[in-house]
Design a protein around this motif. Sequence first.
Motif, short mmCIF file in Angstrom:
data_model
loop_
_atom_site.label_atom_id
_atom_site.label_comp_id
_atom_site.label_asym_id
_atom_site.label_seq_id
_atom_site.Cartn_x
_atom_site.Cartn_y
_atom_site.Cartn_z
N GLY A 63 -9.10 -5.95 5.63
CA GLY A 63 -8.76 -6.41 4.32
C GLY A 63 -7.56 -6.07 3.74
N GLU A 64 -7.22 -4.73 3.80
CA GLU A 64 -5.98 -4.18 3.30
C GLU A 64 -4.82 -4.68 4.13
OE1 GLU A 64 -6.04 -2.66 0.43
OE2 GLU A 64 -8.17 -2.62 0.28
N VAL A 65 -4.81 -4.99 5.23
CA VAL A 65 -3.82 -5.33 5.95
C VAL A 65 -3.45 -6.82 5.39
CG1 VAL A 65 -3.19 -6.48 8.36
CG2 VAL A 65 -3.94 -4.22 8.18
N GLU A 93 -0.18 0.03 -4.10
CA GLU A 93 -1.40 0.60 -4.27
C GLU A 93 -2.15 0.16 -3.04
OE1 GLU A 93 -2.03 1.80 -8.89
OE2 GLU A 93 -3.39 0.12 -8.12
N GLU A 94 -1.95 -0.91 -2.76
CA GLU A 94 -2.72 -1.35 -1.52
C GLU A 94 -2.40 -0.65 -0.36
OE1 GLU A 94 -5.03 -3.48 -2.06
OE2 GLU A 94 -4.67 -4.84 -3.64
N GLN A 95 -0.92 -0.03 -0.13
CA GLN A 95 -0.56 0.50 0.81
C GLN A 95 -1.28 1.75 0.94
OE1 GLN A 95 3.54 1.33 2.11
NE2 GLN A 95 3.95 -0.32 0.72
N ASP A 96 -1.73 2.44 -0.42
CA ASP A 96 -2.38 3.64 -0.51
C ASP A 96 -3.84 3.36 0.25
OD1 ASP A 96 -0.49 4.85 -1.92
OD2 ASP A 96 -1.49 4.78 -3.62
N HIS A 97 -4.52 2.38 0.07
CA HIS A 97 -5.69 1.82 0.60
C HIS A 97 -5.65 1.73 2.00
CE1 HIS A 97 -6.75 -0.41 -3.45
NE2 HIS A 97 -6.51 0.87 -3.60
N LEU A 98 -4.37 1.03 2.46
CA LEU A 98 -4.27 1.09 3.85
C LEU A 98 -4.49 2.15 4.61
CD1 LEU A 98 -3.66 -1.59 5.65
CD2 LEU A 98 -1.30 -1.33 5.31
N ASP A 177 -9.46 0.34 -8.13
CA ASP A 177 -8.24 -0.37 -8.17
C ASP A 177 -8.30 -1.70 -7.98
OD1 ASP A 177 -7.03 2.28 -8.20
OD2 ASP A 177 -6.34 2.32 -6.07
N GLU A 178 -9.12 -2.40 -7.17
CA GLU A 178 -9.13 -3.95 -6.96
C GLU A 178 -9.41 -4.52 -8.06
OE1 GLU A 178 -7.76 -3.68 -4.14
OE2 GLU A 178 -8.75 -3.18 -2.63
N ALA A 179 -10.24 -3.95 -9.03
CA ALA A 179 -10.67 -4.44 -10.22
C ALA A 179 -9.51 -4.45 -11.25
CB ALA A 179 -12.15 -3.66 -10.94
FE LIG Z 1 -7.12 -2.81 -1.44
#
Ligand SMILES: [Fe+2]
Length: 215
Positions: A63-65, A93-98, A177-179
Amino acid sequence: MLQMTNDRCAVDRLVEALDLALRAVAGVHRAQRPSPSGDLEEGALNDAERAHAAALMRVNHVGEVCAQALYQGQALTARDPGNREALEHAAAEEQDHLAWSAARIDELGGRLSFANPLWYAGAFTIGAAAGILGDRWSLAFLAETEHQVEEHLSGHLAQLSPGDARTRAVVERMRADEARHRDTAISLGAAELPEPLKGAMRLMSKVMTTVAYRI
Ligand SMILES: [Fe+2]
Ligand SMILES: [Fe+2]
């Protein structure tokens, strides 16, 4: 002169996007924030719980990719520079999730999805296509994606072992974060997607998550 500067900005953005694509697909990440799992103790999980958590985190990693690809595709096509900046901030921030989900998969003894390049290519194409429709619609697509991811993460929290504090901390922070990303997209002027399109997105995400759980 101005044209040359604009061209250089476009080339810089393209090179940056390519760099991010290769990192996302290869599993080489740059996190800006430390993982929320911090120094929480490793839970006493049995083999089945551990394998399930690793597979769920693989789904989240995929999902993060896809999030990387979507955001990059949209940042490249965003017309409004302010929107582009907000998209790039969310993408960071999505990179952090990844990075956090990849690290957790590793701790659980799992592996990343073999199909990552394919996921990335598909999501990038969708992101760029949404971007071409204009900022209002691309933001609408983003807001709905973030909303569906948020729901999805809630589903994972319900399935993870209550004792798996390290995985749960990562998933909970990602969900928060997604919210916020969804709120950002809405505050930037996202349109409301028609229901059939939302349904189609749910279907696509179902296929992706089912496949990613296994490979
Ligand atoms: Fe994310
Ligand atoms: Fe997000």
